[in-house]
Design a protein around this motif. Structure first.
Motif, mmCIF file in Angstrom:
data_model
loop_
_atom_site.group_PDB
_atom_site.id
_atom_site.type_symbol
_atom_site.label_atom_id
_atom_site.label_comp_id
_atom_site.label_asym_id
_atom_site.label_seq_id
_atom_site.Cartn_x
_atom_site.Cartn_y
_atom_site.Cartn_z
ATOM 1 N N PHE A 65 0.834 -1.201 0.000
ATOM 2 C CA PHE A 65 0.000 0.000 0.000
ATOM 3 C C PHE A 65 0.870 1.253 0.000
ATOM 4 C CE2 PHE A 65 -2.260 3.351 2.318
ATOM 5 C CZ PHE A 65 -3.416 3.463 1.552
ATOM 6 N N PHE A 66 1.894 1.281 0.829
ATOM 7 C CA PHE A 66 2.768 2.458 0.853
ATOM 8 C C PHE A 66 3.562 2.578 -0.438
ATOM 9 C CE2 PHE A 66 1.717 2.945 5.258
ATOM 10 C CZ PHE A 66 2.014 4.277 5.547
ATOM 11 N N MET A 67 4.040 1.457 -0.963
ATOM 12 C CA MET A 67 4.809 1.522 -2.210
ATOM 13 C C MET A 67 3.967 2.040 -3.364
ATOM 14 S SD MET A 67 7.320 -1.803 -2.333
ATOM 15 C CE MET A 67 6.092 -3.037 -1.972
ATOM 16 N N LYS A 68 2.746 1.538 -3.484
ATOM 17 C CA LYS A 68 1.909 1.860 -4.648
ATOM 18 C C LYS A 68 1.059 3.109 -4.426
ATOM 19 C CE LYS A 68 -0.046 -2.225 -4.979
ATOM 20 N NZ LYS A 68 -0.813 -3.385 -5.506
ATOM 21 N N ARG A 69 0.231 3.074 -3.409
ATOM 22 C CA ARG A 69 -0.768 4.130 -3.247
ATOM 23 C C ARG A 69 -0.172 5.397 -2.635
ATOM 24 N NH1 ARG A 69 -3.901 3.360 -6.895
ATOM 25 N NH2 ARG A 69 -5.054 5.084 -5.946
ATOM 26 N N VAL A 70 0.590 5.257 -1.549
ATOM 27 C CA VAL A 70 1.203 6.438 -0.950
ATOM 28 C C VAL A 70 2.276 6.993 -1.876
ATOM 29 C CG1 VAL A 70 2.454 7.321 1.056
ATOM 30 C CG2 VAL A 70 0.670 5.595 1.360
ATOM 31 N N GLY A 71 3.015 6.093 -2.528
ATOM 32 C CA GLY A 71 4.006 6.563 -3.494
ATOM 33 C C GLY A 71 3.376 7.369 -4.614
ATOM 34 N N GLY A 72 2.231 6.899 -5.112
ATOM 35 C CA GLY A 72 1.534 7.637 -6.166
ATOM 36 C C GLY A 72 1.042 8.989 -5.698
ATOM 37 N N LEU A 73 0.542 9.057 -4.462
ATOM 38 C CA LEU A 73 0.080 10.340 -3.924
ATOM 39 C C LEU A 73 1.242 11.317 -3.777
ATOM 40 C CD1 LEU A 73 -2.448 9.141 -1.199
ATOM 41 C CD2 LEU A 73 -3.006 10.391 -3.299
ATOM 42 N N LYS A 74 2.405 10.837 -3.337
ATOM 43 C CA LYS A 74 3.551 11.727 -3.197
ATOM 44 C C LYS A 74 3.994 12.273 -4.550
ATOM 45 C CE LYS A 74 6.679 11.889 -0.280
ATOM 46 N NZ LYS A 74 7.895 11.733 0.544
ATOM 47 N N GLN A 75 3.891 11.449 -5.585
ATOM 48 C CA GLN A 75 4.217 11.947 -6.926
ATOM 49 C C GLN A 75 3.267 13.069 -7.328
ATOM 50 O OE1 GLN A 75 4.190 8.412 -9.434
ATOM 51 N NE2 GLN A 75 6.403 8.481 -9.585
ATOM 52 N N GLN A 76 1.987 12.894 -7.039
ATOM 53 C CA GLN A 76 1.018 13.940 -7.367
ATOM 54 C C GLN A 76 1.296 15.215 -6.579
ATOM 55 O OE1 GLN A 76 -3.194 12.658 -7.538
ATOM 56 N NE2 GLN A 76 -2.437 10.573 -7.365
ATOM 57 N N ILE A 77 1.616 15.061 -5.304
ATOM 58 C CA ILE A 77 1.913 16.236 -4.480
ATOM 59 C C ILE A 77 3.135 16.970 -5.035
ATOM 60 C CG2 ILE A 77 2.678 16.974 -2.190
ATOM 61 C CD1 ILE A 77 1.026 14.569 -1.083
ATOM 62 N N ASP A 78 4.190 16.219 -5.354
ATOM 63 C CA ASP A 78 5.408 16.839 -5.886
ATOM 64 C C ASP A 78 5.163 17.516 -7.226
ATOM 65 O OD1 ASP A 78 6.724 15.923 -3.655
ATOM 66 O OD2 ASP A 78 7.605 14.170 -4.643
ATOM 67 N N ALA A 79 4.196 16.970 -7.984
ATOM 68 C CA ALA A 79 3.875 17.562 -9.290
ATOM 69 C C ALA A 79 2.912 18.744 -9.171
ATOM 70 C CB ALA A 79 3.282 16.496 -10.201
ATOM 71 N N GLY A 80 2.478 19.063 -7.949
ATOM 72 C CA GLY A 80 1.587 20.194 -7.747
ATOM 73 C C GLY A 80 0.130 19.914 -8.039
ATOM 74 N N VAL A 81 -0.253 18.633 -8.069
ATOM 75 C CA VAL A 81 -1.648 18.290 -8.349
ATOM 76 C C VAL A 81 -2.500 18.630 -7.131
ATOM 77 C CG1 VAL A 81 -3.258 16.414 -8.865
ATOM 78 C CG2 VAL A 81 -0.980 16.446 -9.927
ATOM 79 N N THR A 82 -3.552 19.391 -7.352
ATOM 80 C CA THR A 82 -4.461 19.772 -6.261
ATOM 81 C C THR A 82 -5.906 19.397 -6.558
ATOM 82 O OG1 THR A 82 -4.716 21.990 -7.204
ATOM 83 C CG2 THR A 82 -2.989 21.687 -5.533
ATOM 84 N N ASP A 83 -6.159 18.782 -7.701
ATOM 85 C CA ASP A 83 -7.526 18.394 -8.042
ATOM 86 C C ASP A 83 -8.035 17.359 -7.054
ATOM 87 O OD1 ASP A 83 -7.363 20.046 -10.229
ATOM 88 O OD2 ASP A 83 -6.837 18.431 -11.616
ATOM 89 N N PRO A 84 -9.237 17.553 -6.505
ATOM 90 C CA PRO A 84 -9.774 16.579 -5.553
ATOM 91 C C PRO A 84 -10.326 15.355 -6.261
ATOM 92 C CG PRO A 84 -11.353 18.345 -5.866
ATOM 93 C CD PRO A 84 -10.131 18.721 -6.663
ATOM 94 N N THR A 85 -10.387 14.244 -5.534
ATOM 95 C CA THR A 85 -11.049 13.049 -6.036
ATOM 96 C C THR A 85 -12.551 13.207 -5.830
ATOM 97 O OG1 THR A 85 -10.663 12.022 -3.880
ATOM 98 C CG2 THR A 85 -9.079 11.550 -5.616
ATOM 99 N N VAL A 86 -13.306 12.199 -6.221
ATOM 100 C CA VAL A 86 -14.763 12.290 -6.167
ATOM 101 C C VAL A 86 -15.264 12.483 -4.741
ATOM 102 C CG1 VAL A 86 -15.100 9.789 -5.974
ATOM 103 C CG2 VAL A 86 -16.878 11.191 -7.037
ATOM 104 N N ASP A 87 -14.460 12.102 -3.747
ATOM 105 C CA ASP A 87 -14.859 12.301 -2.349
ATOM 106 C C ASP A 87 -14.405 13.645 -1.807
ATOM 107 O OD1 ASP A 87 -12.058 11.611 -0.807
ATOM 108 O OD2 ASP A 87 -12.350 10.380 -2.582
#
Length: 766
Positions: A65-87
């Protein structure tokens, strides 16, 4: 915005289904599943060594979970992504909530081990002792073992002006040490990797007394680093991001791209640091700065940091601490069993499939005696012209691959799709690609923008009345080992339409495009979403017309927002909806006016629930006046003149956006009445499960279902009993699925001792 189009099953006064409050967060929902996994280690009804196994599973699952999901979120944060998900959560908000949620989960795991499992093991005669707790004689033996078998494998790596900070591999367990030569010099940090090729649980007395390898190393630092003063030590472990990508979805040379991804993972950014609870702040600060981690990404943990290696204990010969071993049984339709010689008599197997479709249910049915036997027959039958298979994951010593090679050696046309992008199996699949190609087999290994997740095989056979097609459409991989512990379904059929659809799918793997017309299969990404949507909307139309309307869907995950909306609309129209979702579920059940008619349940047991079953009542549901207000059993009344047949589907796809839009998937209709009865029985048992079943609340939390004064229903125990009964009476139904009087009757029918399910689960293993 309001969903007011009555044509799609909604009502004119329906609420705004784009409102974020109607959707659970994907990541937090998955963590709820991991809480249920951890609960198996806490549950006193689970045999002790099985509880140890669940501690390890929890570690493995959270690592991924940390490798895949948290890692993916950190990439989005570093890329400046701020768009919210459906929730409504941004990547940063999700990241923070995950860290806040997982900390207490890790503490609970540690408490479970230290306060419950470790003392219980000691009471049962299996001690995990601190090094200081060893006797003088034991310490002498351990020192000799360390000098001879451990010390030569260790390499201390210092970090000082003469040495760069050492590379620390993903998930490796390390010992951090502060040392100094003189009292007036600054401490030097040294990293010692705990070797993975030495037993993590070092036997002091084989089978009864163990010490952890990291404790053994710490106790003998004087031998590893003589003439220095050891100031502080602490075990630590880092997790790195697995979401690494090469520019572009698919490179010109896919094999080269995959090899590059595998290499990049070794050096990917860190996303978590686990470290001993007593670690000095100076060591934490040093590691955090060198690994570029935020303070929130540091987890202080007492006790062992990694429970994966505790499988050593699970393998002990202590049947009193385990469930009774389950050995998958031959399918009654293949009565000769897995050891039969089919090389000369493959025609018998194909005749059996041609006479009626066959439903395989693993691990209740043997993989070797069914799927492997099907491929064995195809490889050796002189009348077979061609074999095609799609491989997503397979065993490291795969007999499936060997049979495909045998088929090519026997002059058959063989084509194989091997998905190189199957995460964490890339290296294994690369090796199989090379072996297949070395044997002259045509291999396709990637499609632009899509993963191939379908689990299908096709056999083309010349017969007296022409060429026939034999198909296998499954929910699980062609993997003999996971088939022993994953619950999966497979349909063997000689249906010409299904076979022709598979011809079309396999042609896509080597051709330029995917056809958008299929006869019977629901195929993603071209027809599956539309077809499932139509089926849900049809139930809504029946409900508004006052006719029976019901959906029962069993899957691993319900993540796709559009499918959630469709289910909300169907519920508002009055459709009874029961969802059996193993882990991620975005839908909130029980919301007044939105999901009143929806229940969400999850079953967590000795086997991993991995099969997908989709049931649509189609205006032909049951009408039982004695049901006492309980939810109706799917499909238990025959079709009436004014309604259609209930419909069942099985296949590889969950209701996730990635499955419906970005993967090649196949789901097959099940039309044989006997097979539909078998699927109905599986769903009924799962909906009644009060031993391993959990029910979701509207806030996304789960309550474990308990029997109270009712009989105990445990899904997997009942299905094992049913498999035994079917095997003994040589009937693929095995029991009276129309009138299962009680779970006790089922257990007795299957040869169990008639004890409660809680007792029965104490006698089996995953």
């Amino acid at each position: 915005m309001s969903d007011s189009d009555d044509s799609d099953g909604s009502r004119g006064d329906s609420p705004d289904l784009d409102d974020t409050r109607y959707y659970l967060n994907r990541e937090l929902s998955h963590l709820e599943f991991q809480k249920r996994v951890l609960h198996e280690a806490l549950d006193e009804r689970t045999p002790l060594l099985e509880r140890v196994r669940f501690l390890g599973l929890f570690t493995k699952n959270l690592d991924e979970f940390f490798m895949k999901r948290v890692g993916g979120l950190k990439q989005q944060i570093d890329a400046g992504v701020t768009d919210p998900t459906v929730d409504g959560r941004t990547p940063r908000e999700q990241w923070r909530e995950i860290l806040d949620t997982t900390g207490p989960m890790f503490d609970r795991q540690t408490d479970c081990y230290r306060e419950v499992i470790r003392p219980a093991l000691a009471e049962a005669g299996v001690e995990i002792v601190d090094y200081d707790g060893l006797t003088a004689a034991e310490r002498e033996r351990m020192r000799a073992y360390f000098e001879e078998s451990v010390l030569p494998t260790l390499t201390p790596l210092a970090f000082d002006p003469a040495h760069p900070f050492p590379f620390i591999s993903n998930l490796s367990l390390s010992l951090g040490v502060f040392v100094r030569h003189d009292a007036d010099e600054d401490p030097i940090f040294t990293r010692i990797k705990v070797p993975q090729n030495r037993p993590r649980l070092v036997p002091v007395e084989e089978g009864s007394r163990y010490v952890l390898l990291e404790d053994l190393i710490e106790a003998h630092l004087d031998l590893l680093m003589p003439n220095v003063e050891v100031l502080d030590t602490a075990p630590f472990r880092i997790t790195r991001n697995a979401e690494v990508h090469r520019d572009g979805e698919v490179a010109e040379d896919l094999i080269e791209a995959i090899e590059e991804v595998i290499e990049q993972r070794r050096f990917a950014t860190a996303v978590r640091l686990e470290i001993g609870a007593d670690a000095p702040e100076a060591m934490i600060d040093l590691l955090r700065n060198q690994l570029d981690l935020d303070p929130e990404e540091v987890f202080r943990r007492a006790g062992p940091l990694d429970y994966r290696d505790f499988s050593t204990l699970v393998d002990l010969d202590r049947p009193d601490l385990k469930r009774e071993r389950w050995s998958p049984l031959p399918h009654p339709r293949f009565a000769e069993g897995p050891n039969a010689d089919v090389s000369l008599h493959g025609a018998d197997l194909f005749d059996e499939i041609a006479s009626d479709d066959v439903l395989l249910h693993h691990p209740y049915h043997s993989f070797d005696g069914t799927v492997q036997r099907f491929l064995d027959a195809a490889a050796n039958d002189p009348d077979v012209l061609a074999i095609k298979a799609a491989i997503y994951r397979t065993a490291s010593d795969s007999q499936v691959i060997q049979r495909l090679i045998d088929a090519a050696d026997n002059g058959k046309q063989v084509a194989v799709m091997v998905e190189l992008k199957a995460r964490f199996d890339e290296q294994n699949n690369l090796q199989w690609v090379r072996k297949l190609e070395e044997n002259g087999i045509h291999v396709a290994y990637g499609t632009v923008g899509l993963k191939t997740h379908t689990k299908t095989a096709l056999v083309v056979r010349e017969e007296d009345d022409g060429v026939k097609l034999y198909s296998h459409v499954a929910t699980g991989n062609y993997h003999s080992e996971t088939a022993k512990g994953y619950v999966d379904l497979g349909l063997l059929t000689a249906d010409r339409d299904v076979g022709q659809d598979l011809v079309t799918v396999f042609n896509f793997f080597t051709g330029p495009s995917l056809d958008e017309e299929f006869r019977k299969l629901l195929v993603a990404p071209v027809t599956m979403r539309e077809r499932f949507t139509d089926l849900v909307r049809r139930e809504a139309r029946y409900a508004r017309a006052g006719r029976p309307a019901r959906i029962v869907a069993k899957m691993n995950a319900l993540e796709d927002p559009e499918m959630v909306k469709e289910l909300y609309r169907a519920s508002m129209a009055g459709v009874d909806i029961d969802l059996l979702v193993r882990d991620i579920c975005r839908l909130r059940p029980g919301i007044e006016g939105v999901s009143d008619t929806v229940t969400v349940r999850s079953v967590v047991g000795r086997f991993l629930e991995h099969s997908r079953i989709y049931y649509f009542e189609n205006g032909a549901g049951p009408d039982d006046p004695d049901d006492g207000g309980e939810r109706r059993t799917p499909g238990s009344r025959p079709a009436t003149d004014d309604g259609g047949d209930p419909q069942y589907f099985v296949g590889s796809a969950d209701w996730m956006t990635r499955n419906l839009d970005y993967r090649v998937e196949a789901v097959a209709p099940v039309t044989d009445p006997d097979l539909r009865e078998q699927l109905r029985f599986v769903l009924e048992v799962m909906l009644h499960d009060n031993r391993s079943g959990w029910e979701m609340n509207a806030d996304g939390s789960y309550d474990q279902r308990t029997p109270g004064s009712d009989p105990v229903w445990g899904t997997q125990e009942i299905l094992m009993a049913a498999a035994r009964a079917a095997h003994e009476c040589d009937d693929d139904r095995g029991i009276d699925t129309d009138h299962p009087a009680s779970p006790g009757d089922l257990l007795v029918a299957g040869g169990a001792d008639g004890t409660s399910d809680a007792d029965a689960t104490d006698d089996a293993t995953d």
